[in-house]
Design an enzyme around this catalytic site. Structure first.
Site, short mmCIF file in Angstrom:
data_model
loop_
_atom_site.label_atom_id
_atom_site.label_comp_id
_atom_site.label_asym_id
_atom_site.label_seq_id
_atom_site.Cartn_x
_atom_site.Cartn_y
_atom_site.Cartn_z
N ASP A 1 0.83 -1.21 0.00
CA ASP A 1 0.00 0.00 0.00
C ASP A 1 0.86 1.26 0.00
O ASP A 1 0.66 2.16 -0.81
CB ASP A 1 -0.91 0.02 1.23
CG ASP A 1 -2.02 -1.01 1.16
OD1 ASP A 1 -2.22 -1.59 0.07
OD2 ASP A 1 -2.68 -1.24 2.19
N LYS B 1 -6.24 -0.37 6.39
CA LYS B 1 -7.37 -1.28 6.53
C LYS B 1 -8.62 -0.49 6.91
O LYS B 1 -8.54 0.53 7.61
CB LYS B 1 -7.10 -2.34 7.61
CG LYS B 1 -5.92 -3.25 7.30
CD LYS B 1 -6.15 -4.07 6.04
CE LYS B 1 -4.97 -4.96 5.72
NZ LYS B 1 -5.15 -5.68 4.45
N ASP C 1 0.13 -0.46 5.94
CA ASP C 1 -1.00 -1.20 5.38
C ASP C 1 -2.29 -0.52 5.86
O ASP C 1 -2.53 -0.44 7.08
CB ASP C 1 -0.95 -2.66 5.84
CG ASP C 1 -1.76 -3.57 4.95
OD1 ASP C 1 -1.92 -3.25 3.75
OD2 ASP C 1 -2.26 -4.60 5.44
#
Length: 337
Positions: free
Chosen positions: A243, A258, A256
């Site tokens: 990412d 989420k 990352d």
């Protein structure tokens, strides 16, 4: 004499005559025979006679000599040693050793040469993911879920199908993936085009809540080095799509992003996400396309309602722990396939 003869003719008369003057109570002769019987029995042996009196002399003396206890921890220990013997030294059970990967590869590449930063280093890298016949990090994790993880995932799925129906559940999961993609695209726009342009794009969008959620985290992010960039671990042969690689509070991290509808305040609430981050860190460090190495990770959980996101920072030690777990999952995947 005649008087006695007359009394003898009447039953019980002599007994009354001789009994009243000499005693007030009657003592039947049976009483004598009973006493004789008791005292004639053989006396039982006393089990206490067999005890070593000399051995327990001090203990008996301490018990009967004081109305209140005058014992100290030392005397109690001595008595316990006397009664039960010296205490056995307990050895705690040895824990089973932590599993180690058969094919262990270090997280940090010791042979990687770090090149000096180029003049255009401010532009984040975006390497195209090569669709080779290699497994992705996501696929490996999905195919090596534990039985417990599979059970709870299936239980959640059945519950959602009961509430939404099969078609409704499919639509729900489709929307979740779409929101995730839009959220990542909006973040990429923020890092490339500036915060204002991205905000204007996201005000009326389904990801507006997620963008509001990560505002505080974005303030701590700087020096973005890669965005939505492909990685390839050259020795372990797996792929992934990172990412973001940037500095968080001064530490270079694989980040990352989420999304979640429920709070996840702790790293363990993110399930396999830390393993995913560790896998990406290892891949970057062993990928010749990247002229830097990463030692830390960050899992950011953003919320649809706009509540502040939870950033879960992973220091080098924690990343190393999850890297070992990732290697075990990778081995499991190789064994199955």
């Amino acid at each position: 004499m005649q008087f006695l003869q007359l009394l003898a003719r009447r039953p019980g008369s002599l007994e009354v005559l001789f009994q009243i003057p000499f005693c007030q109570k009657q003592f039947p002769c049976l009483c004598l025979s009973t006493s004789a019987c008791v005292y004639s029995k053989k006396k039982k042996g006393n089990s206490y006679d067999q005890v070593d009196q000399e051995k327990y002399k001090n203990l008996v003396h301490s018990v009967i000599s004081y109305k209140t206890s005058a014992q100290t921890p030392e005397t109690i220990l001595e008595e316990d040693n006397l009664l039960y013997g010296p205490p056995a030294k307990h050895t705690p059970p040895i824990k089973a050793g932590t599993r180690t990967p058969k094919n262990w590869v270090p997280l940090i590449n010791p042979s990687k040469r770090i090149l000096p930063a180029s003049s255009d280093s401010k532009v984040p890298m975006k390497i195209r993911l090569q669709r080779a016949k290699l497994p992705s990090v996501t696929r490996i994790l999905q195919q090596t879920l534990s039985p417990q993880q599979v059970f709870y995932l299936e239980k959640w799925k059945q519950k959602m199908i009961e509430e939404l129906g099969k078609e409704g559940f499919e639509e729900y999961t489709k929307n979740l993936f779409l929101q995730g993609e839009l959220f990542h695209s909006a973040l990429e726009s923020i890092f490339l085009s500036g915060e204002t342009a991205a905000r204007e794009q996201g005000d009326d969008d389904v990801v507006a809540g997620y963008l509001s959620s990560v505002e505080g985290v974005l303030e701590d992010i700087s020096e973005v080095k890669a965005l939505e960039s492909g990685v390839h671990h050259e020795s372990l042969q797996y792929l992934g799509l990172v990412d973001c690689v940037a500095k968080y509070q001064g530490q270079l991290c694989v980040i990352d992003w989420k999304t979640s509808e429920k709070p996840k305040p702790f790293l363990q609430n993110t399930y396999d996400n830390p393993l995913q981050v560790a896998a990406y860190i290892g891949a970057i460090n062993h990928d010749a396309n990247y002229n830097f190495q990463v030692r830390c990770g960050l899992v950011v959980v953003a919320y649809k309602d706009g509540s502040p996101a939870h950033p879960h920072f992973m220091d080098p030690d924690l990343c190393s722990q999850y890297w070992n777990k990732w290697l075990l999952r990778l081995e499991e995947y190789r064994d199955k396939n």
